[in-house]
Design a protein around this motif. Structure first.
Motif, mmCIF file in Angstrom:
data_model
loop_
_atom_site.group_PDB
_atom_site.id
_atom_site.type_symbol
_atom_site.label_atom_id
_atom_site.label_comp_id
_atom_site.label_asym_id
_atom_site.label_seq_id
_atom_site.Cartn_x
_atom_site.Cartn_y
_atom_site.Cartn_z
ATOM 1 N N UNK A 1 0.824 -1.204 0.000
ATOM 2 C CA UNK A 1 0.000 0.000 0.000
ATOM 3 C C UNK A 1 0.860 1.257 0.000
ATOM 4 N N UNK A 2 1.965 1.218 0.754
ATOM 5 C CA UNK A 2 2.875 2.371 0.771
ATOM 6 C C UNK A 2 3.459 2.613 -0.618
ATOM 7 N N UNK A 3 3.860 1.526 -1.299
ATOM 8 C CA UNK A 3 4.407 1.679 -2.646
ATOM 9 C C UNK A 3 3.346 2.242 -3.597
ATOM 10 N N UNK A 4 2.112 1.737 -3.470
ATOM 11 C CA UNK A 4 1.033 2.247 -4.326
ATOM 12 C C UNK A 4 0.804 3.731 -4.057
ATOM 13 N N UNK A 5 0.791 4.096 -2.766
ATOM 14 C CA UNK A 5 0.582 5.497 -2.402
ATOM 15 C C UNK A 5 1.736 6.357 -2.908
ATOM 16 N N UNK A 6 2.955 5.839 -2.784
ATOM 17 C CA UNK A 6 4.125 6.589 -3.271
ATOM 18 C C UNK A 6 4.038 6.776 -4.786
#
Length: 163
Positions: free
Chosen positions: A75-80
Protein backbone atom coordinates in the motif's frame (compact mmCIF):
# COMPACT_ATOMS: atom_id res chain seq x y z
CA UNK A 1 25.62 -83.93 60.73
CA UNK A 2 22.39 -82.48 60.40
CA UNK A 3 20.95 -80.08 57.94
CA UNK A 4 20.65 -77.52 60.67
CA UNK A 5 24.37 -77.62 61.39
CA UNK A 6 25.28 -76.70 57.84
CA UNK A 7 26.57 -73.14 57.87
CA UNK A 8 26.31 -72.72 54.15
CA UNK A 9 22.65 -73.49 54.32
CA UNK A 10 22.10 -70.97 57.05
CA UNK A 11 24.09 -68.32 55.21
CA UNK A 12 22.04 -69.02 52.10
CA UNK A 13 18.76 -68.86 54.02
CA UNK A 14 19.77 -65.69 55.82
CA UNK A 15 20.90 -64.20 52.50
CA UNK A 16 17.53 -65.05 50.94
CA UNK A 17 15.70 -63.54 53.94
CA UNK A 18 18.00 -60.52 53.75
CA UNK A 19 17.27 -60.15 50.06
CA UNK A 20 13.52 -60.55 50.69
CA UNK A 21 13.63 -57.88 53.38
CA UNK A 22 15.76 -55.56 51.24
CA UNK A 23 14.08 -56.15 47.88
CA UNK A 24 10.57 -55.43 49.09
CA UNK A 25 11.29 -51.90 50.48
CA UNK A 26 13.82 -51.29 47.72
CA UNK A 27 11.28 -52.33 45.08
CA UNK A 28 8.73 -50.00 46.66
CA UNK A 29 11.28 -47.18 46.67
CA UNK A 30 12.36 -48.08 43.15
CA UNK A 31 8.70 -48.21 42.03
CA UNK A 32 8.06 -44.82 43.66
CA UNK A 33 11.23 -43.47 42.07
CA UNK A 34 10.17 -44.84 38.68
CA UNK A 35 6.65 -43.44 39.11
CA UNK A 36 8.17 -40.06 40.03
CA UNK A 37 10.37 -40.20 36.95
CA UNK A 38 7.35 -41.20 34.83
CA UNK A 39 5.36 -38.26 36.27
CA UNK A 40 8.27 -35.90 35.56
CA UNK A 41 8.61 -37.18 31.99
CA UNK A 42 4.82 -36.87 31.47
CA UNK A 43 4.92 -33.33 32.90
CA UNK A 44 7.84 -32.44 30.62
CA UNK A 45 5.95 -33.91 27.65
CA UNK A 46 2.84 -31.90 28.57
CA UNK A 47 4.95 -28.77 29.03
CA UNK A 48 6.60 -29.44 25.69
CA UNK A 49 3.20 -29.88 24.05
CA UNK A 50 2.00 -26.62 25.63
CA UNK A 51 5.16 -24.87 24.43
CA UNK A 52 4.67 -26.35 20.97
CA UNK A 53 1.05 -25.14 20.90
CA UNK A 54 2.17 -21.71 22.13
CA UNK A 55 4.96 -21.65 19.55
CA UNK A 56 2.42 -22.54 16.84
CA UNK A 57 0.19 -19.69 17.99
CA UNK A 58 3.13 -17.27 18.02
CA UNK A 59 4.17 -18.52 14.59
CA UNK A 60 0.66 -17.92 13.26
CA UNK A 61 0.63 -14.45 14.83
CA UNK A 62 3.96 -13.62 13.19
CA UNK A 63 2.75 -14.98 9.87
CA UNK A 64 -0.35 -12.79 10.20
CA UNK A 65 1.79 -9.79 11.13
CA UNK A 66 4.17 -10.54 8.26
CA UNK A 67 1.24 -10.66 5.83
CA UNK A 68 -0.12 -7.42 7.30
CA UNK A 69 3.28 -5.72 7.01
CA UNK A 70 3.62 -6.99 3.45
CA UNK A 71 0.22 -5.51 2.58
CA UNK A 72 1.17 -2.24 4.32
CA UNK A 73 4.38 -2.07 2.29
CA UNK A 74 2.48 -2.73 -0.94
CA UNK A 75 0.00 0.00 0.00
CA UNK A 76 2.87 2.37 0.77
CA UNK A 77 4.41 1.68 -2.65
CA UNK A 78 1.03 2.25 -4.33
CA UNK A 79 0.58 5.50 -2.40
CA UNK A 80 4.12 6.59 -3.27
CA UNK A 81 3.42 5.86 -6.95
CA UNK A 82 0.20 7.89 -6.82
CA UNK A 83 1.95 10.73 -4.98
CA UNK A 84 4.78 10.80 -7.50
CA UNK A 85 2.26 10.82 -10.37
CA UNK A 86 0.40 13.72 -8.73
CA UNK A 87 3.64 15.62 -8.17
CA UNK A 88 4.69 14.99 -11.77
CA UNK A 89 1.27 16.14 -13.00
CA UNK A 90 1.39 19.30 -10.90
CA UNK A 91 4.94 19.99 -12.04
CA UNK A 92 3.94 19.53 -15.69
CA UNK A 93 0.96 21.84 -15.23
CA UNK A 94 3.13 24.43 -13.56
CA UNK A 95 5.77 24.24 -16.30
CA UNK A 96 3.03 24.56 -18.90
CA UNK A 97 1.54 27.53 -17.04
CA UNK A 98 4.92 29.26 -16.74
CA UNK A 99 5.68 28.59 -20.41
CA UNK A 100 2.29 29.99 -21.40
CA UNK A 101 2.85 33.13 -19.32
CA UNK A 102 6.33 33.63 -20.78
CA UNK A 103 4.96 33.19 -24.30
CA UNK A 104 2.24 35.74 -23.62
CA UNK A 105 4.79 38.14 -22.18
CA UNK A 106 7.03 37.61 -25.21
CA UNK A 107 4.12 38.23 -27.59
CA UNK A 108 3.23 41.38 -25.68
CA UNK A 109 6.82 42.65 -25.87
CA UNK A 110 6.93 41.92 -29.63
CA UNK A 111 3.67 43.83 -30.12
CA UNK A 112 5.01 46.75 -28.11
CA UNK A 113 8.22 46.81 -30.15
CA UNK A 114 6.23 46.59 -33.40
CA UNK A 115 3.94 49.42 -32.27
CA UNK A 116 6.92 51.56 -31.28
CA UNK A 117 8.68 50.79 -34.55
CA UNK A 118 5.51 51.61 -36.55
CA UNK A 119 5.09 54.89 -34.64
CA UNK A 120 8.73 55.85 -35.20
CA UNK A 121 8.48 55.00 -38.91
CA UNK A 122 5.19 56.85 -39.16
CA UNK A 123 6.67 59.89 -37.39
CA UNK A 124 9.69 59.82 -39.69
CA UNK A 125 7.46 59.56 -42.77
CA UNK A 126 5.34 62.47 -41.56
CA UNK A 127 8.45 64.58 -40.93
CA UNK A 128 9.71 63.78 -44.41
CA UNK A 129 6.29 64.52 -45.94
CA UNK A 130 6.19 67.86 -44.14
CA UNK A 131 9.68 68.70 -45.22
CA UNK A 132 9.02 67.75 -48.87
CA UNK A 133 5.67 69.53 -48.85
CA UNK A 134 7.26 72.60 -47.37
CA UNK A 135 9.95 72.63 -50.10
CA UNK A 136 7.38 72.10 -52.83
CA UNK A 137 5.13 74.82 -51.57
CA UNK A 138 8.06 77.22 -51.23
CA UNK A 139 9.22 76.36 -54.73
CA UNK A 140 5.78 76.79 -56.36
CA UNK A 141 4.69 79.96 -54.56
CA UNK A 142 5.86 83.48 -54.64
CA UNK A 143 8.09 83.88 -51.68
CA UNK A 144 7.18 87.41 -50.80
CA UNK A 145 3.48 87.15 -50.92
CA UNK A 146 2.80 83.72 -49.70
CA UNK A 147 5.32 83.41 -46.86
CA UNK A 148 2.65 84.15 -44.34
CA UNK A 149 0.32 81.46 -45.73
CA UNK A 150 3.10 78.89 -45.84
CA UNK A 151 4.25 79.55 -42.32
CA UNK A 152 0.68 79.44 -40.98
CA UNK A 153 -0.01 76.18 -42.80
CA UNK A 154 3.21 74.62 -41.51
CA UNK A 155 2.42 75.66 -37.96
CA UNK A 156 -1.12 74.37 -38.33
CA UNK A 157 0.13 71.00 -39.63
CA UNK A 158 2.77 70.76 -36.88
CA UNK A 159 0.23 71.48 -34.16
CA UNK A 160 -2.19 68.88 -35.50
CA UNK A 161 0.51 66.23 -35.78
CA UNK A 162 2.06 67.25 -32.47
CA UNK A 163 5.70 66.89 -33.45
Amino acid sequence: MSVLDNSTLWVSISFIIFLALIIRPASRGLAELLEEKIKNVKKEIEDSEKLMIEASKVLEEYKTKQYSVKKDIENMFKKADKDSENIEKKFSERVEDITSKKNKLFDQRVRQLNDRFEKEVSDEIIKNVIHVTEKRIKKNLNPKKDNLIIEASIENIKSKIDL
